[in-house]
Structures are given as C-alpha cells and as structure tokens.
Design an enzyme around this catalytic site. Structure first.
Site, short mmCIF file in Angstrom:
data_model
loop_
_atom_site.label_atom_id
_atom_site.label_comp_id
_atom_site.label_asym_id
_atom_site.label_seq_id
_atom_site.Cartn_x
_atom_site.Cartn_y
_atom_site.Cartn_z
N ARG A 1 0.87 -1.18 0.00
CA ARG A 1 0.00 0.00 0.00
C ARG A 1 0.91 1.23 0.00
O ARG A 1 1.49 1.57 1.03
CB ARG A 1 -0.87 -0.04 1.26
CG ARG A 1 -2.01 0.95 1.30
CD ARG A 1 -2.59 1.01 2.70
NE ARG A 1 -1.73 1.77 3.60
CZ ARG A 1 -1.58 1.53 4.89
NH1 ARG A 1 -2.24 0.57 5.46
NH2 ARG A 1 -0.78 2.28 5.63
N HIS B 1 -3.53 4.18 4.81
CA HIS B 1 -4.66 3.26 4.93
C HIS B 1 -5.93 3.95 4.47
O HIS B 1 -6.68 3.45 3.64
CB HIS B 1 -4.79 2.80 6.38
CG HIS B 1 -6.12 2.21 6.71
ND1 HIS B 1 -6.55 1.01 6.17
CD2 HIS B 1 -7.13 2.66 7.49
CE1 HIS B 1 -7.77 0.75 6.63
NE2 HIS B 1 -8.15 1.74 7.41
N TYR C 1 4.63 5.40 11.23
CA TYR C 1 4.93 4.00 11.55
C TYR C 1 5.79 3.29 10.51
O TYR C 1 6.12 2.14 10.72
CB TYR C 1 3.63 3.22 11.80
CG TYR C 1 2.58 3.31 10.71
CD1 TYR C 1 2.65 2.51 9.58
CD2 TYR C 1 1.50 4.19 10.83
CE1 TYR C 1 1.70 2.58 8.59
CE2 TYR C 1 0.54 4.27 9.84
CZ TYR C 1 0.62 3.47 8.72
OH TYR C 1 -0.33 3.54 7.75
#
Lengths: 346, 401
Positions: free
Chosen positions: B292, B296, B305
């Site tokens: 990805r 998100h 992160y």
C-alpha cells in the site's frame, strides 16, 4: 397423502421425546417440524442448515427426518461455527436461496451477533433494496429446563433493538406452525425465538389453515380489569395467572404479543383503554427489556386511560443463574399475580 | 403428499459432483490430471513472478502469461485510469468533498490482474479498497466516491455487475462469498466466486470460518488476499507467524504467494485458481504480495509508523511502470498510446470531480427506505412522524445552498 396425515407421521416420528398427541394436536416441536417440512415442499429454494440438524434431527429434534426426506443438499449439517453459519446463509440468500438457520441454543447466538446485526440486518437498506435476504434464524430460547450455563437465556431485546430485523416468538403449536411458515415465506430476515420449555406442550394445529399475519398481537383471553401482555413461554404462565385471578373474582385480559419487532402496540393500547391497567411479563431481564418499550408506548398513547402505573415482571439484571435456583429467577405465576395485585391496588 | 416431495426424494443430488464425501474429497483433492497444477505452482515463500520489476518475462513451467498485445494494453489502461481516479479521490477528500478515501495506489496489478482473470458470470465480494476491480466490473467510479461522500452506504446494484457492495467490517464478507459459492454449486452453475481481503483481515475469525466452510463444502470460491504489508499501522508479521498463503494448507486447499505487483503473474494465478474452483475442486487462497503505497485511509499518517526507505523500495517495483516497460520491450504500444492513456486518466479524474462537486445530498426520508421489504409498523410510524415534523416548519427561503 394429506398434509394432516404428514403431520401425524411427523408426530409419530418424534415419540422418542414426546408422547403422540391426539388427532389434530401436535406438540410445539412437531408443529415446527411440520412447518419446516411444508416450507421445504413448497419452495425448492428453502434450505435448512445448522449444527446437528441432519442425521440427528437437531438436539431438540425439530429437524427430525428432514434430511432423510429432502436430502443433504437442502438439509445439511454445518461446521460448528455460528458466525460461519449465518455468514454463509447470507451468501446463499444473495444467490436466491431461503436458508433457515438453526442456532442450537440462545447463548450460542453471540458468535454470530456481528453477522446478524452488522450484515444481515443492514443489507437491504445499504443496497437500496437491491439485495433482499430472506434468512430465518431459529433460536430455542428461555429457561426452565434445568440446563447448564448459556442454555437458558432470553436475548430477544438485542435483536428487537436492531433496525432491519424482525423478531418473532410463538407461544402455541398452532402459531409455531403458522408463524414459522410465514417467516420462511416472507422476504425479510427474521429472528425466530422458540420457547424451548414449551416444545412438548400440545395444542391443535390446522395444517391447511390460511396463515394469519405473525406481526399482530392477539387477545387470547378476554377480560375487563387488567391487561396482561406476554409472548413465547410466558403466555402460558399469564393464562394460568388469569385463571387463578378469575377464581378470586378478577377478570384479566391476556394478550399474546407474538411479534416483538414490529411490535403491535395498537392491540395492547386498545385493550388498556378498556381495562385501565397493564402488566407486561417476559423471561428476559426487565431492565432495558421489551416490557420497557411496551410500557413506554402504552403510557404515551393511553395516559388518560391508565388507572395504575404499567408494571413489568421479568428476569433480573443479572447473568442467568444456575439451574437449581432458576425457578426463583424466572417470573412464575406468583410473581405475575404479585404485579397484578399491585396494579389493582391503585 | 405433494408431488414435489416425491420428486425431491427420488431426484439425484444435482450437485453431487461438487459435494464429494469427505474421503473422496481428500483423495481427489490434488491436481493429478488437471492443468495448470496449482500445487506445482506454489513453490515457496518467494512470490511467483512472470515479470521482473523492469518488465522482463520470467519463464514458468506451468503458467502462461497473457501475450495478446491488445489485452496487455487494456490492462495497462485500466491500471492507469484506476490510479488517476484514485489520486483524484484522495484530492477530493483533501478538499473536503469526501469524508474519507481508501487509496489503492500500489495495488493496481493485484486488482487489475485478478479482475482480468474473471468471467462476467463470476461474482466478486470486495472489501473497501477494490476500486480497480470495481472499475473492471463496470461500476461507475462516481458510485464509489458517493459512499465516501456520505451520500449512500451502497451505491450500485450488485447483480448488475456481479460485484457486491463494499464491506467495511474487516473480514465479514468472505463468509458471504463462501455461502454464495455454495449456492452456485447447488445451482449446478460453472461460475466461480472471488473474495478480496487483506493481511489484517486474515486474523479475523470470520475469515478462518470462511476457509473451513469453503473447504468442507468444496465451494467454488477463490480467496484473494492482498497482503499490502500494513493493517493501518500494524505490520503483517503481527498478524501471522507463517506466510499467509501457507494458512491454506491446514484447511486442505492450495495456497499460492504471487508477486502482487506483477499483473501478468496475478492474472495467470487467479485464472488457474478460478478454473480449479469452477471444475468442482474447491477453494484456493492467493496471497498477492504487494504494498500500500499511500495511507490506509486519508485519516491515516503512515510516516508515523513506516520508513521512507521501505516506500522507496516498493516504488522501484511499481506495478504500472512494470507493465509499461513490458509493453515497450514487446513493442506492443507506442508513445501515442501512452499519451492518450494518460489523457484518458486525466479526463476520468475531471469527470469524477465534476460529478462529485455537483452531487446532491439525499432526501432525509432515505433513512426510512428499503429497511424491510414487507414494511414494519414502527418504521412506518417514525417515517410518518418525521414527515409531519418536517412539515411543521415554515418553508425555507430559497437560499443559495
């Protein structure tokens, strides 16, 4: 063979758990079996699925003999996973089938709660009516059979609280037969609560009677002094209470609600306008229970007819207790009459 | 006794082929006779590849990549248009036109490749990021963004596209796909079903139950897991101690790990899995190993992160560029094609933008519509009350809204 004879065969087949009923009478369990049988006959898209519903015929024998007669494609055992059962039933319904799901006991429905509340209930709405899910979920519910933990619960309020579901509970063999057939034939998801401690009660069942709407309450005993409203296993308790009260000169009207969602508040209000008093009884906890909804609706529409506060008789706001004390947890004849006395004291 | 009962008692099971007894299922499970043999395909942890990142073909003993230049160009075009539309939707969210968007950037090969393996009569159960699959199934991109604008929870008729609504509860829909596939088998149809989900969803109990139900019923369903490495902020190694494709083995069906940024490998593997399912040999798990590239959702901040170096590593394996290099290497497309495709992407983005900005809000009465097919006393009463309540207000001045 006539439909009545079919039912007689069914009744005979269940003699392992219940004595044969007189002609025209069936146990509530046999009436449910007859309803499933008739639904399977009427519509090739009807499927019966769940844990142990096949060879065994269900732990309560409600599906007894169906797999033998309709085959493993239409009546089939599933893996032991309630969410999986309901989730695959949703997919089968999307494909055009009419699954009738058996959840083995009330306390086992919660693994499927997400699929029921999040998926089954909402699908028609979120799809703008393009996806209709005619799924019936049968749940034996309620206490009074001396069962172990998680086998005696009354979780109907959770489902009645959820938009998109219909929630039914029959009290008699005749209604068990007619209401289950209607639920299966209808287009909407239905949670069908079966009063398991009444499975072996007998009553007349006309297998060819045109089914009445399951969504209307019914006055099952007329009276003038007070209205007693109940559903499922508590209807018999309330009828016994009315009989006891009659011996003391009190005339109680008993209403079998039959459906919790939709809730036929109109029939109850019409009664309360005449009697001026209402007591609602159910096994489910009173706190946030169906009785609270009915009490609220009735005080709103019958405020000037009421001669006493609406009282509720129900289970306590506590986990269901061990079987040796369940008779104190369950609202019995005396608890119902106690509420009747308090209402009549006004 | 009604005749229907007698007929059903004597009729052979219409789907016996698809419901072998458990022992027979185990014995017949592997691909002794059929090609391509998926177990031979499932070599190991290294994702199966038919194209290197710089577009060179990788030979494979069992899988044949798509070679038709026109078909390759169609896939490329779908990937470019999907990416353009996806970027536009992200921009629309940033400008306040959408409440949320779930970008698919980086997953174009996994989605377009698998979608191009589908037949029209196959049925798709997406999660909420399958914009590329939706595009290939003919779902209007405006319908997709209407969900994220808050205009509807649905947006299209699933039966019109054989593409179900998005499911936002992670992992709930593989069970629906499995049940639908059980129905397909009962109908004696030879179509298949595919369920898209992600590495995070693989931890859900419903996905495990879907694997169980599909396996014991030998249901014609392909589980297509896009392992994009991150479930919001949680890396895939927090979801599983084994590579996800290996999960299938415990359920008794094949699992394949494919390079999810290699559109040709994804298409070939998905095609093989669908054929296997259609022929009555049960489910397959495909793990499309991908990335990805974006957040998100537009509410997420991936810089909190994950490292920039990781993103850069995957950008070097970009799925769209990979197919472009392959097309150039084959001389299957010229500069004019690439220019026209880019312009088509910009035009699609413009049309979506226009449609979104002029999209009317629904009438409040939609709250009460389509809840039940057969009506409901309380819903009807609340609808009537709400209408009367609204009518009680003085008419609004004709404002410019």
């Amino acid at each position: 063979m006539t439909a009545t004879a079919t039912a007689a065969t069914t009744a005979t087949a269940t003699t392992a758990t219940a004595p044969a009923a007189p002609a025209g009478e069936l146990t509530l369990a046999a009436a449910l079996n007859a309803a499933l049988r008739r639904s399977l006959e009427d519509d090739p898209k009807v499927l019966v699925m769940g844990e142990d519903v096949g060879t065994l015929g269900g732990v309560f024998r409600i599906t007894d003999g169906l797999q033998k007669d309709f085959g493993e494609t239409r009546v089939f055992d599933t893996p032991l996973a309630e969410s999986g059962i309901v989730g695959t039933a949703i997919g089968l319904a999307m494909r055009g089938y009419r699954p009738v799901v058996e959840i083995q006991f009330d306390g086992f429905v919660f693994p499927a709660f997400d699929q029921i509340v999040t998926q089954l209930a909402k699908m028609r709405f979120r799809s703008h009516g393009t996806v209709t899910l005619p799924v019936v979920i049968r749940i034996p519910y309620g206490g009074g059979i001396g069962a172990v933990e998680h086998h005696s619960e009354s979780p109907e309020a959770y489902f009645a609280h959820t938009g998109g579901l219909k929630v039914l509970s029959p009290a008699t063999p005749a209604d068990a037969y007619g209401m289950l057939r209607q639920a299966i034939a209808g287009p909407d998801p239905v949670i069908f609560f079966e009063p398991k401690r009444r499975y072996w009660d007998k009553g007349p069942v006309d297998l060819d009677a045109p089914p009445a709407s399951p969504y209307q309450a019914r006055v099952v005993r007329p009276g003038t002094d007070l209205t007693l409203a109940a559903y499922g296993p508590m209807v018999a308790v309330c009828l016994a209470a009315a009989q006891a009260a009659a011996e003391e000169g009190r005339s109680l009207e008993v209403i079998d609600l039959r459906s919790l969602s939709p809730l036929d508040t109109g029939t109850v209000a019409e009664s309360v306008v005449r009697t001026g008093r209402l007591v609602v009884a159910h096994e489910a906890p009173s706190f946030f229970g169906p009785g609270a909804e009915l009490a609220s609706a009735v005080q709103e529409s019958c405020f000037y007819s009421l001669q006493a506060p609406v009282l509720r008789v129900g289970g306590f706001h506590a986990p269901y207790p061990p079987a040796r004390v369940e008779h104190e947890y369950l609202p019995g004849l005396d608890r119902v009459l106690d509420a009747v006395d308090r209402a009549l004291a006004h | 006794m009604p005749a229907t009962t007698a007929r059903q008692r004597t009729a052979p099971r219409p789907n016996g082929r698809r419901h072998p007894a458990p022992a027979a299922a185990a014995a017949a499970d592997e691909d002794a006779t059929a090609a391509p043999p998926l177990t031979a395909v499932t070599a190991g942890r290294e994702p199966l590849q038919l194209l290197t990142p710089d577009g060179k073909p990788v030979p494979h003993p069992h899988l044949t990549p798509e070679r038709d230049p026109a078909a390759l160009r169609r896939m490329y075009r779908d990937m470019v248009l999907t990416r353009a539309f996806d970027a536009e939707a992200t921009a629309l969210q940033r400008q306040g036109e959408l409440g949320l968007w779930t970008p698919l950037a980086g997953q174009e090969a996994a989605q377009i490749g698998s979608a191009h393996a589908l037949r029209p009569d196959d049925f798709v159960f997406p999660s909420y990021r399958e914009h590329g699959v939706a595009w290939c199934r003919g779902v209007d991109p405006v319908s997709l963004v209407s969900i994220f604008r808050g205009v509807t929870h649905g947006g299209w008729d699933p039966a019109a596209h054989n593409f179900h609504l998005y499911t936002l509860v992670v992992g709930a829909h593989p069970l629906h796909a499995t049940g639908y596939a059980m129905g397909v088998a009962r109908d004696g149809a030879d179509s298949a079903v595919i369920a898209y989900f992600g590495d995070g969803a693989s931890s859900q109990g419903d996905v495990a139950e879907a694997f169980t139900f599909a396996a014991v019923n030998q249901a014609p369903v392909v589980f297509f897991c896009q392992n994009n490495q991150w479930a919001i902020s949680v890396p895939a190694e927090r979801q599983s101690r084994v590579p996800l494709y290996q999960r299938a083995q415990g359920y008794g069906f094949p699992g394949v790990r494919v390079d999810g940024n290699d559109v040709l490998a994804v298409q070939a593997v998905t095609r093989a899995a669908l054929e296997r399912a259609r022929s009555g040999r049960g489910p397959v798990l495909i793990e499309a190993f991908t990335y990805r590239m974006g957040a998100h959702t537009t509410s997420d901040d991936p810089t909190r992160y994950r490292m920039q170096a990781e993103l850069a590593e995957w950008q070097a394996k970009d799925p769209v560029q990979r197919l472009r290099r392959h097309l150039e290497r084959l001389d299957a497309a010229d500069a004019a094609f690439f220019t026209a495709t880019e312009e088509d992407g910009r035009e699609l983005a413009r049309s979506v933008r226009t449609a979104v900005r002029t999209m009317p809000d629904p009438e409040p009465s939609v709250m009460f519509e389509h809840i039940h097919a057969a009506g409901h006393r309380q819903v009807d009463a609340e609808r009537a009350w709400f209408a009367a309540y609204q009518d009680g207000f003085a008419p609004e001045e004709d404002e410019d809204r």
